[in-house]
Scaffold this active site. Sequence first.
Site, PDB file in Angstrom:
ATOM      1  N   LYS A 192       0.846  -1.202   0.000  1.00  0.00           N
ATOM      2  CA  LYS A 192       0.000   0.000   0.000  1.00  0.00           C
ATOM      3  C   LYS A 192       0.879   1.249   0.000  1.00  0.00           C
ATOM      4  O   LYS A 192       1.565   1.554   0.961  1.00  0.00           O
ATOM      5  CB  LYS A 192      -0.920   0.067   1.222  1.00  0.00           C
ATOM      6  CG  LYS A 192      -1.983   1.156   1.002  1.00  0.00           C
ATOM      7  CD  LYS A 192      -2.599   1.721   2.256  1.00  0.00           C
ATOM      8  CE  LYS A 192      -1.882   2.895   2.847  1.00  0.00           C
ATOM      9  NZ  LYS A 192      -1.932   4.140   2.061  1.00  0.00           N
ATOM     10  N   GLU A 268      10.108   1.148  10.318  1.00  0.00           N
ATOM     11  CA  GLU A 268      11.095   2.217  10.099  1.00  0.00           C
ATOM     12  C   GLU A 268      10.349   3.512  10.318  1.00  0.00           C
ATOM     13  O   GLU A 268       9.526   3.889   9.481  1.00  0.00           O
ATOM     14  CB  GLU A 268      11.580   2.220   8.649  1.00  0.00           C
ATOM     15  CG  GLU A 268      12.274   0.961   8.217  1.00  0.00           C
ATOM     16  CD  GLU A 268      13.768   1.071   8.343  1.00  0.00           C
ATOM     17  OE1 GLU A 268      14.254   2.011   9.001  1.00  0.00           O
ATOM     18  OE2 GLU A 268      14.449   0.208   7.772  1.00  0.00           O
ATOM     19  N   CYS A 303      13.472  10.890   6.546  1.00  0.00           N
ATOM     20  CA  CYS A 303      13.353  10.432   7.933  1.00  0.00           C
ATOM     21  C   CYS A 303      14.639  10.673   8.705  1.00  0.00           C
ATOM     22  O   CYS A 303      14.605  10.936   9.898  1.00  0.00           O
ATOM     23  CB  CYS A 303      12.972   8.967   7.967  1.00  0.00           C
ATOM     24  SG  CYS A 303      13.959   7.989   6.857  1.00  0.00           S
ATOM     25  N   GLU A 402       9.421  15.725  14.930  1.00  0.00           N
ATOM     26  CA  GLU A 402       9.851  15.585  13.546  1.00  0.00           C
ATOM     27  C   GLU A 402       9.015  16.515  12.674  1.00  0.00           C
ATOM     28  O   GLU A 402       7.799  16.383  12.602  1.00  0.00           O
ATOM     29  CB  GLU A 402       9.653  14.139  13.102  1.00  0.00           C
ATOM     30  CG  GLU A 402      10.159  13.927  11.709  1.00  0.00           C
ATOM     31  CD  GLU A 402      10.086  12.483  11.300  1.00  0.00           C
ATOM     32  OE1 GLU A 402       9.019  11.872  11.450  1.00  0.00           O
ATOM     33  OE2 GLU A 402      11.104  11.962  10.815  1.00  0.00           O
TER      34      GLU A 402
HETATM   35  P1  NAP Z   1       2.526   8.222   7.806  1.00  0.00           P
HETATM   36  O1  NAP Z   1       1.408   9.169   7.932  1.00  0.00           O
HETATM   37  O2  NAP Z   1       2.984   7.486   8.992  1.00  0.00           O
HETATM   38  O3  NAP Z   1       2.090   7.225   6.661  1.00  0.00           O
HETATM   39  C1  NAP Z   1       2.876   6.152   6.269  1.00  0.00           C
HETATM   40  C2  NAP Z   1       1.984   5.113   5.639  1.00  0.00           C
HETATM   41  O4  NAP Z   1       1.078   4.626   6.616  1.00  0.00           O
HETATM   42  C3  NAP Z   1       1.136   5.678   4.500  1.00  0.00           C
HETATM   43  O5  NAP Z   1       0.998   4.685   3.511  1.00  0.00           O
HETATM   44  C4  NAP Z   1      -0.163   5.958   5.190  1.00  0.00           C
HETATM   45  O6  NAP Z   1      -1.270   5.961   4.308  1.00  0.00           O
HETATM   46  C5  NAP Z   1      -0.260   4.807   6.154  1.00  0.00           C
HETATM   47  N1  NAP Z   1      -1.151   5.102   7.271  1.00  0.00           N
HETATM   48  C6  NAP Z   1      -1.508   6.315   7.769  1.00  0.00           C
HETATM   49  N2  NAP Z   1      -2.371   6.157   8.802  1.00  0.00           N
HETATM   50  C7  NAP Z   1      -2.575   4.838   8.945  1.00  0.00           C
HETATM   51  C8  NAP Z   1      -3.370   4.052   9.824  1.00  0.00           C
HETATM   52  N3  NAP Z   1      -4.143   4.609  10.773  1.00  0.00           N
HETATM   53  N4  NAP Z   1      -3.326   2.700   9.689  1.00  0.00           N
HETATM   54  C9  NAP Z   1      -2.581   2.128   8.734  1.00  0.00           C
HETATM   55  N5  NAP Z   1      -1.827   2.814   7.870  1.00  0.00           N
HETATM   56  C10 NAP Z   1      -1.806   4.154   7.974  1.00  0.00           C
HETATM   57  O7  NAP Z   1       3.811   8.880   7.214  1.00  0.00           O
HETATM   58  P2  NAP Z   1       3.896   9.787   5.926  1.00  0.00           P
HETATM   59  O8  NAP Z   1       3.171  11.049   6.277  1.00  0.00           O
HETATM   60  O9  NAP Z   1       3.490   9.087   4.733  1.00  0.00           O
HETATM   61  O10 NAP Z   1       5.487   9.975   5.838  1.00  0.00           O
HETATM   62  C11 NAP Z   1       6.195  10.756   6.721  1.00  0.00           C
HETATM   63  C12 NAP Z   1       6.735   9.958   7.894  1.00  0.00           C
HETATM   64  O11 NAP Z   1       7.451   8.800   7.491  1.00  0.00           O
HETATM   65  C13 NAP Z   1       7.712  10.758   8.700  1.00  0.00           C
HETATM   66  O12 NAP Z   1       7.356  10.728  10.039  1.00  0.00           O
HETATM   67  C14 NAP Z   1       9.053  10.071   8.478  1.00  0.00           C
HETATM   68  O13 NAP Z   1       9.961  10.133   9.513  1.00  0.00           O
HETATM   69  C15 NAP Z   1       8.675   8.681   8.209  1.00  0.00           C
HETATM   70  N6  NAP Z   1       9.693   8.023   7.375  1.00  0.00           N
HETATM   71  C16 NAP Z   1      10.542   7.129   7.968  1.00  0.00           C
HETATM   72  C17 NAP Z   1      11.503   6.491   7.222  1.00  0.00           C
HETATM   73  C18 NAP Z   1      12.451   5.493   7.831  1.00  0.00           C
HETATM   74  O14 NAP Z   1      13.089   4.772   7.095  1.00  0.00           O
HETATM   75  N7  NAP Z   1      12.574   5.395   9.120  1.00  0.00           N
HETATM   76  C19 NAP Z   1      11.586   6.738   5.863  1.00  0.00           C
HETATM   77  C20 NAP Z   1      10.713   7.637   5.288  1.00  0.00           C
HETATM   78  C21 NAP Z   1       9.754   8.258   6.069  1.00  0.00           C
HETATM   79  P3  NAP Z   1      -1.910   7.328   3.767  1.00  0.00           P
HETATM   80  O15 NAP Z   1      -0.802   8.290   3.534  1.00  0.00           O
HETATM   81  O16 NAP Z   1      -2.558   6.916   2.531  1.00  0.00           O
HETATM   82  O17 NAP Z   1      -2.846   7.768   4.805  1.00  0.00           O
END
Ligand code: NAP
Length: 499
Positions: A192, A268, A303, A402
């Site tokens: 997804k 991650e 991240c 963050e």
């Molecule tokens: P996010 O809101 O946590 O979303 C990540 C994924 O989870 C998306 O596919 C999102 O879908 C899904 N998601 C959101 N709410 C959910 C729920 N209640 N249940 C199940 N899945 C859910 O993060 P983002 O806004 O896409 O990306 C930014 C974040 O990613 C930052 O905090 C960053 O630090 C982190 N990040 C970490 C790494 C690492 O390697 N550690 C790498 C890149 C990014 P939708 O967007 O479709 O809602």
Amino acid sequence: MSAALSLDDWRGQAATLNYRNQCFIDGKFAPAASGRTFDCISPVDGKVLTQVASGDVEDVDRAVASGRKAFESGVWAKMAPRDRKKVMLAFADAIRAHGTELALLETLDMGKPIADSSSIDVPATAGCIQYYAEAIDKVYDEVAPTASNVVAMILREPLGVVGAVVPWNFPMIMAAWKLGPALATGNSVVLKPAEQSSLTALRLAELAVEAGLPEGVLNVVPGLGEEAGQAIGRHMDVDALTFTGSTEVGKFFLKYSGESNMKRVALECGGKTPHIVLPDAHDLDIAAKNAAFGIFFNQGEVCNAGSRLLVHETIKDAFLEKVMDWGRKMAPGNPLDPKTTMGAIVDEQQMERVLGYIEKGKEGGANLRMGGVRARSDSGGFYVEPTIFDNVANDMTIAREEIFGPVLATLTFKDEEEAMKIANDTIYGLAAAVWTSDVNKAMKAARALRAGSVWINCFDGGDITTPFGGFKQSGFGRDKSMHAMDKFTDLKTVWIELH
Ligand code: NAP
Ligand code: MG
């Protein structure tokens, strides 16, 4: 591939794109069972690119069933390793062959500069798939040391159906970090993508099948996190879940697992990387350039972005001037212009979030030295100027949370001990960097820093050969390297007594 294309060339290519915008299940595109879609908006100009199928529980059920059927049939899991390798190498080749299209989709969908999507994201995605392809026929099982009347084999077996939920900042690379090792070890995958960035994931799945991946082995369900993401997390027939995204959502997946089938979870999550500069660094100009790129690369939507700059108090003022010089050179531009080094923030909501943090920085008493405002609003897109705060204390919101945008918080320290204390005073532990010419200080810092990656005299160093992942609330489990394959396999002990 695409290095020679101009802004007009890219615009011309964009006009010819054909967006894949439906669920990809069992090797075929199909609308969501509910018929619902959501707007896919380009942050480049705020315009709607296409409507993407909004998958939910029903679509996830179909995708998991397809993955399970493919797995049980053995069409992929039991294929000879050398043949699986051939398919994955063909997949990597197809990614390179369609590099211009994939780079363009990525840039239009999430706003990163085309120079980056074509020279970083596409090659890294293909390189990752190739790395795991090459590994497939190089990994042996084990025979344990036992008495001679026993043969004890330790076999590594695929888990079955893997759920992969990924973010929007590096949509293709994050998908490849999951797909590479999960597919190489023989699993089926239900992927997804984030709702902000579904387009490349859908195209990748189609290319994989064209390259020979059997239907059903890779399914993609675009949709909202709370619907499609949650349905994967809670599915009783998903054996493992691999996630990249925020710490907040990462914790949901632990809950989903605990409340469903105890699926293995690898997370991650976020970071608040300390970028530490000691006065004896061999070249403060290079360190300053890295400090700027460490936070402004990919609009700060990284991240492991070096969002906390810790500079020794004796050199802070001069060093910050150099960082600001680099920051000014990185002002946001049209992402489709090959000269642009900083593009658009992924969507309006994230832009507002970033601007909100900038307000909190000001209110909290930090000193705004540059940026701090929206840029290029005439374009209709979502851009933020490179932003630098000085006089930040580590208990301020902008030093703790963050931001995931181009906002740097500068702090000072008196000695290495204080630097380590500030650096580790965070819930996160994804990465840290230190600049020093003293090998003793470097190695002591590397041991003291509680982070999954420590960079010495560089920033964001690494390769597909090195593991990546976090300590503390940055998550657990590792992407990249051969270690990533552990997440998608289980060990089986076969103990045979000889009579
Ligand atoms: P996010 O809101 O946590 O979303 C990540 C994924 O989870 C998306 O596919 C999102 O879908 C899904 N998601 C959101 N709410 C959910 C729920 N209640 N249940 C199940 N899945 C859910 O993060 P983002 O806004 O896409 O990306 C930014 C974040 O990613 C930052 O905090 C960053 O630090 C982190 N990040 C970490 C790494 C690492 O390697 N550690 C790498 C890149 C990014 P939708 O967007 O479709 O809602
Ligand atoms: Mg999201």
